[in-house]
Design a protein around this motif. Structure first.
Motif, mmCIF file in Angstrom:
data_model
loop_
_atom_site.group_PDB
_atom_site.id
_atom_site.type_symbol
_atom_site.label_atom_id
_atom_site.label_comp_id
_atom_site.label_asym_id
_atom_site.label_seq_id
_atom_site.Cartn_x
_atom_site.Cartn_y
_atom_site.Cartn_z
ATOM 1 N N PHE A 237 0.834 -1.150 0.148
ATOM 2 C CA PHE A 237 0.065 -0.009 0.020
ATOM 3 C C PHE A 237 0.781 1.266 0.010
ATOM 4 N N ASN A 238 2.269 1.398 0.234
ATOM 5 C CA ASN A 238 2.988 2.441 0.496
ATOM 6 C C ASN A 238 2.283 3.627 1.168
ATOM 7 N N PRO A 239 1.966 3.250 2.419
ATOM 8 C CA PRO A 239 1.232 4.164 3.334
ATOM 9 C C PRO A 239 2.396 5.334 3.968
ATOM 10 N N THR A 240 1.524 6.569 4.386
ATOM 11 C CA THR A 240 2.286 7.572 5.018
ATOM 12 C C THR A 240 1.908 7.498 6.383
ATOM 13 N N ARG A 241 2.405 7.229 7.407
ATOM 14 C CA ARG A 241 2.330 7.289 8.628
ATOM 15 C C ARG A 241 2.928 8.542 9.534
ATOM 16 N N PHE A 242 2.098 9.154 10.351
ATOM 17 C CA PHE A 242 2.804 10.107 11.600
ATOM 18 C C PHE A 242 1.740 9.969 12.573
ATOM 19 N N THR A 243 2.383 10.528 13.719
ATOM 20 C CA THR A 243 1.499 10.517 15.063
ATOM 21 C C THR A 243 1.619 11.994 15.638
ATOM 22 N N LEU A 244 0.354 12.188 16.028
ATOM 23 C CA LEU A 244 0.181 13.714 16.506
ATOM 24 C C LEU A 244 0.611 13.795 17.979
ATOM 25 N N GLN B 156 5.114 -4.125 9.474
ATOM 26 C CA GLN B 156 4.835 -5.442 9.350
ATOM 27 C C GLN B 156 3.688 -5.680 8.526
ATOM 28 N N VAL B 157 2.491 -4.822 8.263
ATOM 29 C CA VAL B 157 1.312 -5.051 7.086
ATOM 30 C C VAL B 157 2.122 -5.018 5.871
ATOM 31 N N GLU B 158 3.001 -4.166 5.499
ATOM 32 C CA GLU B 158 3.580 -3.943 4.324
ATOM 33 C C GLU B 158 4.356 -5.191 3.891
ATOM 34 N N ALA B 159 4.958 -6.068 4.995
ATOM 35 C CA ALA B 159 5.791 -7.012 4.986
ATOM 36 C C ALA B 159 5.255 -8.319 4.519
ATOM 37 N N TRP B 160 3.765 -8.434 4.463
ATOM 38 C CA TRP B 160 3.171 -9.411 4.251
ATOM 39 C C TRP B 160 3.469 -10.436 3.156
ATOM 40 N N PRO B 161 3.666 -9.873 1.706
ATOM 41 C CA PRO B 161 4.213 -10.570 0.824
ATOM 42 C C PRO B 161 5.382 -11.366 0.971
ATOM 43 N N GLN B 162 6.420 -10.743 1.736
ATOM 44 C CA GLN B 162 7.485 -11.232 1.793
ATOM 45 C C GLN B 162 7.581 -12.514 2.912
ATOM 46 N N THR C 60 -4.655 -2.040 15.561
ATOM 47 C CA THR C 60 -5.437 -2.528 16.890
ATOM 48 C C THR C 60 -4.930 -3.623 17.528
ATOM 49 N N ALA C 61 -4.496 -4.549 16.501
ATOM 50 C CA ALA C 61 -4.074 -6.001 17.138
ATOM 51 C C ALA C 61 -2.745 -5.836 17.802
ATOM 52 N N GLY C 62 -1.966 -4.869 17.449
ATOM 53 C CA GLY C 62 -0.538 -4.557 17.862
ATOM 54 C C GLY C 62 0.600 -4.737 16.941
ATOM 55 N N LEU C 63 0.323 -4.904 15.616
ATOM 56 C CA LEU C 63 1.310 -5.024 14.586
ATOM 57 C C LEU C 63 1.513 -3.639 14.189
ATOM 58 N N SER C 64 2.575 -3.440 13.351
ATOM 59 C CA SER C 64 2.998 -2.029 13.100
ATOM 60 C C SER C 64 2.808 -2.169 11.413
ATOM 61 N N VAL C 65 2.873 -0.630 10.802
ATOM 62 C CA VAL C 65 2.604 -0.423 9.535
ATOM 63 C C VAL C 65 3.695 -1.304 8.766
ATOM 64 N N LEU D 203 -2.329 10.514 18.933
ATOM 65 C CA LEU D 203 -3.232 9.585 17.710
ATOM 66 C C LEU D 203 -2.335 9.383 16.742
ATOM 67 N N GLU D 204 -2.478 7.928 16.344
ATOM 68 C CA GLU D 204 -1.753 7.372 15.150
ATOM 69 C C GLU D 204 -2.477 7.553 13.805
ATOM 70 N N VAL D 205 -1.894 8.348 12.779
ATOM 71 C CA VAL D 205 -2.589 8.453 11.450
ATOM 72 C C VAL D 205 -1.902 7.707 10.312
ATOM 73 N N VAL D 206 -2.650 7.058 9.557
ATOM 74 C CA VAL D 206 -2.153 6.368 8.476
ATOM 75 C C VAL D 206 -2.915 6.795 6.890
ATOM 76 N N LEU D 207 -2.143 7.108 6.123
ATOM 77 C CA LEU D 207 -2.738 7.593 4.996
ATOM 78 C C LEU D 207 -2.397 6.646 3.869
ATOM 79 N N ILE D 208 -3.411 5.961 3.037
ATOM 80 C CA ILE D 208 -3.224 5.223 1.871
ATOM 81 C C ILE D 208 -3.753 5.952 0.710
ATOM 82 N N GLU D 209 -2.696 6.390 -0.146
ATOM 83 C CA GLU D 209 -3.043 7.432 -1.037
ATOM 84 C C GLU D 209 -3.867 6.467 -2.117
ATOM 85 N N ASP D 210 -4.543 7.087 -2.922
ATOM 86 C CA ASP D 210 -5.206 6.713 -4.169
ATOM 87 C C ASP D 210 -6.154 7.559 -4.977
#
Length: 445
Positions: A27-34, A405-411, A398-403, A38-45
């Motif tokens: 997904f190549n997301p952008t992540r930042f924390t306020l 780790q989500v992106e690493a799924w195919p590997q 919300t389960a405790g994984l990081s961004v 508050l954790e913020v994740v953007l998935i551009e499309d």
């Protein structure tokens, strides 16, 4: 068949190294924390001027106090009952008038709220969602009728459904101590004792920016989203939240078995669930291999179909399901139903035979490759859905994984070996940590 052929083609390219770079970032997301946590994740499309805006709270039905089952779901309903700025019942009407749609959901581990709307209305829904994050103001006149709505929802979805009641009994038998054994909607007698005071106490304890994740998918740039998030969510103060403290499972030493008869059942079914690790709880090294195993067992040409359905097999259908993303240990579930004229005992014997052969012989390289191909193809297809992409991150974070780790799924999928799948199967398929359930018509024994 077309989906399988496409998956096989994609998988062959991937395994040859041709598409490794393309899969490296799903997904190549952008992540930042306020500043307030508050954790913020953007998935551009940017294919269409649409955004999918979601707020996920790291709290669910498994975090409820004993005797208050259903309060997380009840609060989800009350979140639509107004703030000083948005009167009761107006939230969804405003979204609809602006051409969008909205809803909410509760699970054992999280509660989520979302809106899908035109990109130029993003600030509107962010303002309203941030408003109810810390200014919820519900009147008793709204709270009491809404509790009746929850009771009616339970009646229609569970009490009027043999399968819904059966699922509750299976969960209750599966977990000896853990609150995953409680229904998300709540037990009827405990829902009746809920009230506004209990719901608002749950709200004040868990609903805060430092216990939430904001996920936006769609046509918005990182700089724009950051500015909007700071403007509307950044001013909400942090507050102490209750840590997740849940009773954990004791060693499970005895197989459990239950039979439920109901006159409304027209198709008998067999369900067997095994206690299983998740990606963050228990023997986590087995989680990804178990996901591969579920695909091997349940796909259209998988082991369960070949052994139990095809030719003269006793089952009309058979499948496997595994949820790898949960805060605490999950389940690996197998299910099947007999063909007309066949006995449920034949189905169970056939299932036992599949598992026995698997534990003795393992899986083949062909099965492994085919399963990986489908899973890698699914990772690519996931990019096509704004809501699907956002939900992928919401459930994982919300389960405790990081961004990462989500992106690493195919590997992670590509790295799974046949030996790891067999090791995971041997770890999970232990009858002492299982529940086998039969849902049968009233007259059948």
């Amino acid at each position: 068949m077309r989906r399988l052929l496409l998956a096989l083609l994609l998988g062959n390219l991937v395994l040859a190294g041709f598409s490794a770079a393309a899969l490296a970032q799903v997904f190549n997301p952008t992540r930042f924390t306020l500043g307030n946590g508050l954790e913020v994740v953007l998935i551009e499309d940017h294919r269409a001027p649409i955004v999918h805006h979601m707020v996920w709270y790291k709290v669910g039905a498994a975090d409820e106090a004993p005797g208050e089952s259903g309060v997380a779901h009840y609060l989800e309903h009350l979140m639509f009952k107004g703030t000083p700025n948005v009167p009761s019942g107006e939230f969804s009407k405003i979204v609809a008038r602006e051409g969008g749609r909205d809803n909410a959901f509760t699970s054992s581990d999280y509660t989520g709220y979302f809106q899908t709307i035109a990109r130029d209305r993003l600030e509107l829904v962010m303002r309203m969602e941030a408003d109810r994050m810390y200014r919820l103001s519900v009147k008793e006149d709204d709270a009491k009728p809404e509790l009746q709505v929850v009771m009616e929802e339970r009646l229609s979805r569970t009490d009027n459904s043999p399968r819904g009641q059966f699922g509750e009994q299976m969960d209750a038998a599966m977990y000896l101590a853990h609150p995953y054994g409680r229904p998300i909607i709540g037990w009827a007698h405990e829902i009746q004792r809920l009230n506004l005071e209990k719901a608002m106490a749950f709200y004040r304890m868990h609903y805060a920016p430092n216990n939430a994740v904001l996920i936006v998918a769609g046509d918005v740039a990182p700089g724009e989203l950051r500015a909007l998030a700071e403007k509307h969510y950044g001013m909400i103060p942090m507050r102490p939240t209750s840590p997740r403290f849940r009773p954990q499972e004791p060693p499970q030493l005895a197989a459990r078995r239950l039979t439920m008869h109901d006159a409304r059942v027209t198709q008998p079914s067999l369900t067997r669930s095994y206690l299983a690790p998740s990606r963050v709880a228990g023997e986590t090294r087995h989680a990804v291999p178990l996901s591969v195993l579920a695909e091997i067992l349940s796909n259209a040409t998988g082991r369960l179909h070949r052994a139990m359905v095809a030719n003269d097999g006793p089952a009309a259908g058979a499948g496997a399901y595994y949820q790898s993303l949960s805060v605490d240990p999950s389940t690996f579930t197998l299910a099947a139903s007999p063909k007309p004229g066949r006995k449920i005992a034949e189905v169970e014997a056939a299932l036992d035979g599949v598992l026995e052969a698997l534990l003795k012989e393992g899986i083949t390289e062909f099965e492994l490759t085919a399963a990986k191909n489908v899973m890698l193809a699914d990772a690519i297809y996931a990019r096509d859905s704004l809501s699907g992409a956002a939900r992928t991150f919401g459930v994982a974070l919300t389960a405790g994984l990081s961004v990462e780790q989500v992106e690493a799924w195919p590997q992670l999928v590509r790295a799974v070996t046949a030996e790891q799948v067999l090791e995971a199967a041997r770890h999970v398929f232990d009858l002492r940590r299982s529940v086998t359930g039969l849902l049968l018509p009233k007259e059948q024994s």
